[in-house]
Design a protein around this motif. Structure first.
Motif, short mmCIF file in Angstrom:
data_model
loop_
_atom_site.label_atom_id
_atom_site.label_comp_id
_atom_site.label_asym_id
_atom_site.label_seq_id
_atom_site.Cartn_x
_atom_site.Cartn_y
_atom_site.Cartn_z
N ASP A 94 -9.63 9.81 -3.87
CA ASP A 94 -9.34 10.82 -4.79
C ASP A 94 -7.72 10.78 -4.73
OD1 ASP A 94 -11.04 11.63 -6.38
OD2 ASP A 94 -12.44 12.18 -4.97
N ASN A 95 -6.89 10.14 -4.42
CA ASN A 95 -5.73 10.01 -5.04
C ASN A 95 -4.65 9.28 -6.26
OD1 ASN A 95 -3.72 12.03 -2.75
ND2 ASN A 95 -5.30 11.06 -1.74
N GLN A 96 -4.03 9.24 -6.14
CA GLN A 96 -2.81 8.86 -7.08
C GLN A 96 -2.16 7.88 -6.81
OE1 GLN A 96 -1.18 11.22 -9.20
NE2 GLN A 96 -2.72 13.11 -9.47
N LEU A 97 -2.83 6.77 -6.16
CA LEU A 97 -2.16 5.74 -5.27
C LEU A 97 -1.98 4.31 -6.42
CD1 LEU A 97 -3.57 5.84 -1.32
CD2 LEU A 97 -0.65 6.63 -2.39
N THR A 98 -0.72 3.78 -6.47
CA THR A 98 -1.07 2.29 -6.98
C THR A 98 -0.81 1.19 -6.39
OG1 THR A 98 1.26 2.96 -7.20
CG2 THR A 98 -0.46 3.45 -9.22
N SER A 99 -0.60 1.55 -4.44
CA SER A 99 -0.49 0.71 -4.10
C SER A 99 -0.49 0.39 -2.56
CB SER A 99 0.74 -0.25 -3.73
OG SER A 99 2.29 -0.13 -3.93
N LEU A 100 -0.72 -0.07 -1.60
CA LEU A 100 -0.83 -0.02 0.20
C LEU A 100 0.59 -0.63 0.92
CD1 LEU A 100 -4.68 -0.42 0.49
CD2 LEU A 100 -3.00 1.90 0.22
N PRO A 101 0.89 -0.23 1.33
CA PRO A 101 2.02 -0.51 1.90
C PRO A 101 2.02 -1.54 3.00
CG PRO A 101 1.67 1.12 3.30
CD PRO A 101 0.79 1.75 2.22
N SER A 102 3.48 -2.54 3.13
CA SER A 102 2.04 -3.93 3.61
C SER A 102 2.23 -3.67 5.35
CB SER A 102 3.60 -4.38 3.50
OG SER A 102 4.53 -4.15 4.00
N ALA A 103 2.64 -2.35 6.06
CA ALA A 103 2.66 -2.41 7.14
C ALA A 103 1.19 -1.61 7.65
CB ALA A 103 3.28 -0.34 7.13
N ILE A 104 0.27 -1.88 7.00
CA ILE A 104 -0.86 -1.42 6.95
C ILE A 104 -2.19 -2.85 8.06
CG2 ILE A 104 -1.78 -2.24 5.33
CD1 ILE A 104 -4.14 -0.39 4.70
N ASN A 149 -5.73 14.65 -2.78
CA ASN A 149 -4.41 15.07 -2.62
C ASN A 149 -3.84 14.41 -4.05
OD1 ASN A 149 -3.71 16.84 -0.59
ND2 ASN A 149 -4.90 15.27 1.03
N LYS A 150 -2.33 14.71 -3.76
CA LYS A 150 -1.79 14.20 -4.88
C LYS A 150 -0.79 13.16 -5.22
CE LYS A 150 -2.15 18.57 -7.76
NZ LYS A 150 -1.54 19.23 -8.63
N LEU A 151 -0.97 12.54 -3.80
CA LEU A 151 -0.17 11.26 -3.28
C LEU A 151 -0.23 10.14 -4.17
CD1 LEU A 151 -1.84 11.13 -0.06
CD2 LEU A 151 0.50 12.22 -0.31
N GLN A 152 1.28 9.17 -4.51
CA GLN A 152 1.37 8.48 -4.89
C GLN A 152 2.07 7.39 -4.49
OE1 GLN A 152 4.07 9.07 -7.93
NE2 GLN A 152 2.79 11.15 -9.64
N SER A 153 1.68 7.42 -3.29
CA SER A 153 2.47 6.02 -2.31
C SER A 153 2.60 6.45 -1.09
CB SER A 153 3.87 5.96 -2.64
OG SER A 153 4.79 6.73 -2.67
N LEU A 154 2.19 5.33 -0.03
CA LEU A 154 2.34 6.22 1.34
C LEU A 154 3.69 4.99 1.18
CD1 LEU A 154 -1.08 5.23 2.32
CD2 LEU A 154 -0.19 7.81 2.16
N THR A 155 4.20 5.26 2.55
CA THR A 155 5.03 4.79 3.50
C THR A 155 5.35 4.15 4.80
OG1 THR A 155 5.45 6.20 5.03
CG2 THR A 155 6.70 6.82 3.01
N ASP A 156 6.16 3.74 5.09
CA ASP A 156 5.37 2.35 6.20
C ASP A 156 5.72 2.96 7.71
OD1 ASP A 156 5.85 -0.22 4.80
OD2 ASP A 156 7.65 -0.93 4.51
#
Length: 601
Positions: free
Chosen positions: A114-124, A92-99
């Motif tokens: 295969d997205n465009q994530l630059t970071s992962l949320p701390s909620a992981i 997809n074209k995800l740039q971030s994930l929310t908490d």
């Protein structure tokens, strides 16, 4: 109603909030309904720029259909829905994930490759049940420290990102078995990086100049890939990794081959494309189980006589070195593949090298000085003339254990050839380059001895049962014949490891091959094969090399990517459009990864 109670305790308003959040056309209600039953939701390839709230809240909100006063059968009662355990939002074209990720605490699989994530949320950190996390092919520059809280994680896939470091505390992932950090920008591995349960570690295509000695603490590690780094040395502690089976060190800056006194299980050692100048007995004496030794593109000037210590060796790649001569003792090894291209070898004629592995080994064996008492007798018998006016090499029979009657353009093998064997032990048969239309029936007389049979360059259109009784057969060359099928009786060849069927008339991969579990090398190039069965190929657990070049494959099934044991997959010269040539050029690992990423879920 226990599920609704649990939801209400977390959020008193939640049990009365209808699921009317921004799903739109990207997530059909039918897909969500199915996910509540199965616990699995696949949203890959939907052009999403963010994850809709209805996905995060699938375990929390009342389903849309419940608000429409629809009747529910016993199997569809919404309050008994299954918690989401598998979420795939790849491609997809995800740039971030929310908490809001924390609203899915039951997840065991999260796939966001295969997205465009630059970071992962701390909620992981709250996904305590997570066992498999795939964040490959994104733009991650750092990993949150919270990732070390995922104590149940077994597979972590971070390849093809922009990571420059690994957070401290990684050793807390004590259940991790598979870790892929390849194709990042790592320059160091922390000393604390010692994962006791790790079985597979991929560090290839980074910028590592060294490995920490502590890596030897990974006592269960079987597969270590450090290809394409800047390694100049290997810590001696690596030699104590007793479970190590596959070690990849290609494309580094090594000047010496490491010694492996404790690696008794090591089966493959790949050190090609380095700067190794010398190969000594000390380097070889502990490699008692080695099957594959890759030394291509180094600076070797010679091969020691002690190469014979590697009695299990099957594949030896010496391409593109500075080797001018080979020890005759090399002929004593039972190699199936020997690569010598790009060396200034002067002691073996080029025409012999061009004939392939078995001819080179045969030549080297013939040069071994025989100091036995019957040497003169053997030499006299070598030129014995048979009534057929053809010569049988008696010396080859008595000394080299080869029954050679090749290149005679004959349609029948004379009885005198088999008679010449007498009471000698024969391990190899070479009847190539004749005009045989069927396999000689008397070959069954050698069924208790023969391990190698060469029937290439004949006119065989079928395989008779005589061949199928050679139960010690490990190597079979049938290339350049008129074959279009193989008999089911070949299942009885329970030791067969290599079969060459190139340049025949096969339109499918012969069914019987799937039922020979010992097969390691299958060569079917230059036929008319139009399809392969990836599910059946996957059952061939020992298959390492599959050559399907120059066939009629219109498509490559993505499931072929699950054949993870393949080390060499050759697909050039087929009419398929994907994978593209650029992928094929990257090699087998890249092809398999490409295919795996496209398996529909």
């Amino acid at each position: 109603m226990s599920r609704l109670k649990a939801v209400a305790e977390r959020n008193p308003q939640a049990g009365f909030r209808a699921e009317r959040r921004d799903c739109g056309a990207s997530v059909p209600q039918g897909l969500l309904k199915a996910a509540r039953k199965s616990g699995q939701l696949n949203l890959s390839g939907r052009n999403l720029s963010e994850v809709p709230q209805c996905v995060w809240r699938i375990n929390v909100d009342i389903p849309e259909e419940a608000n429409q006063n629809l009747s529910f059968s016993a199997t569809e009662r919404w309050w008994e829905q299954t918690d989401l355990t598998k979420l795939i939002i790849s491609n997809n074209k995800l740039q971030s994930l929310t908490d809001d990720l924390r609203l899915l605490p039951a997840l065991t699989v999260l796939d966001i490759h295969d997205n465009q994530l630059t970071s992962l949320p701390s909620a992981i950190r709250e996904l305590e049940n997570l066992q498999r996390l795939n964040v490959s092919h994104n733009k991650l520059k750092i990993l949150p420290e919270e990732i070390t809280n995922l104590r149940n994680l077994k597979g972590l896939y971070l390849q093809h990102n922009e990571l420059t470091c690994i957070p401290e505390g990684f050793e807390q992932l004590f259940n991790l078995e598979d870790l892929d950090l390849s194709n990042n920008r790592l320059t160091t591995i922390p000393a604390s990086f010692s994962l006791s349960s790790l079985v597979r570690l991929n560090l290839s295509s980074n910028q590592l100049k060294s490995l920490p000695a502590e890596i030897s603490g990974m006592k269960r590690l079987k597969h270590l890939d450090c290809n394409s780094n800047l390694l100049e040395t290997i810590p001696p502690e690596l030699a104590g990794m007793e479970s190590l089976e596959l070690l990849y060190l290609r494309r580094n800056k090594l000047r010496f081959l490491p010694e492996f006194p404790s690696c008794k299980l090591l089966k493959e050692l790949h050190v090609g494309e380095n700067q190794i100048e010398m190969l000594e007995a000390e380097h070889l004496k502990h490699l008692t189980s080695i099957l594959v030794l890759d030394l291509r593109d180094n600076k070797l000037k010679s091969v020691p006589e002690e190469i014979t210590l590697l009695q299990s060796l099957e594949r030896l790649d010496l391409s593109n070195n500075d080797i001018s001569s080979l020890p005759c003792s090399l002929g004593k090894l039972h190699l199936k593949f020997l690569a010598l291209e790009g060396n200034p070898i002067r002691t073996i004629r080029r025409e012999i090298i061009n004939k392939g592995t078995q001819e080179v080994l045969k030549y080297l064996r013939s040069k071994i000085k025989d100091n036995g008492p019957n040497q003169s007798d053997s030499i006299m018998e070598t030129a014995m003339t048979l009534p057929s006016e053809s010569r049988v090499n008696i010396h080859a029979i008595t000394t080299l254990k080869i029954l050679d009657y090749s290149d005679k353009q004959t349609t029948l093998i004379p009885d005198e050839v088999f008679d010449a064997v007498k009471s000698n032990i024969i391990t190899s048969i070479n009847f190539s380059k004749n005009e045989l239309c069927e396999i000689p029936k008397r070959i069954v007389e050698l069924k208790e001895m023969v391990s190698d049979v060469n029937l290439s360059f004949n006119k065989l259109s079928f395989i008779s049962v005589e061949l199928c009784v050679l139960q010690k057969l490990t190597f079979l060359d049938l290339r350049n014949n008129f074959l279009s099928s193989l008999p089911k009786e070949m299942e009885s060849l329970i030791r067969l490891q290599t079969i060459n069927l190139s340049f025949n008339r096969f339109k499918i991969l012969p069914e019987v091959l799937y039922h020979i579990p010992t097969l390691e090398t299958v060569l079917v190039s230059n036929n008319q094969v139009g399809s392969v069965d990836p599910e059946k190929l996957k059952t061939m657990e020992n298959l390492i090399t599959l050559d399907l070049q120059n066939n009629d494959l219109l498509q490559i099934p993505p499931e072929l990517g699950n054949c993870v044991n393949l080390r060499t997959l050759l697909l050039d010269g087929n009419p398929f459009r994907v994978p593209r040539a650029a992928i094929l050029m990257k090699g087998t690992a890249a092809i398999l990864e490409y295919l795996r990423d496209r398996i529909p879920t």
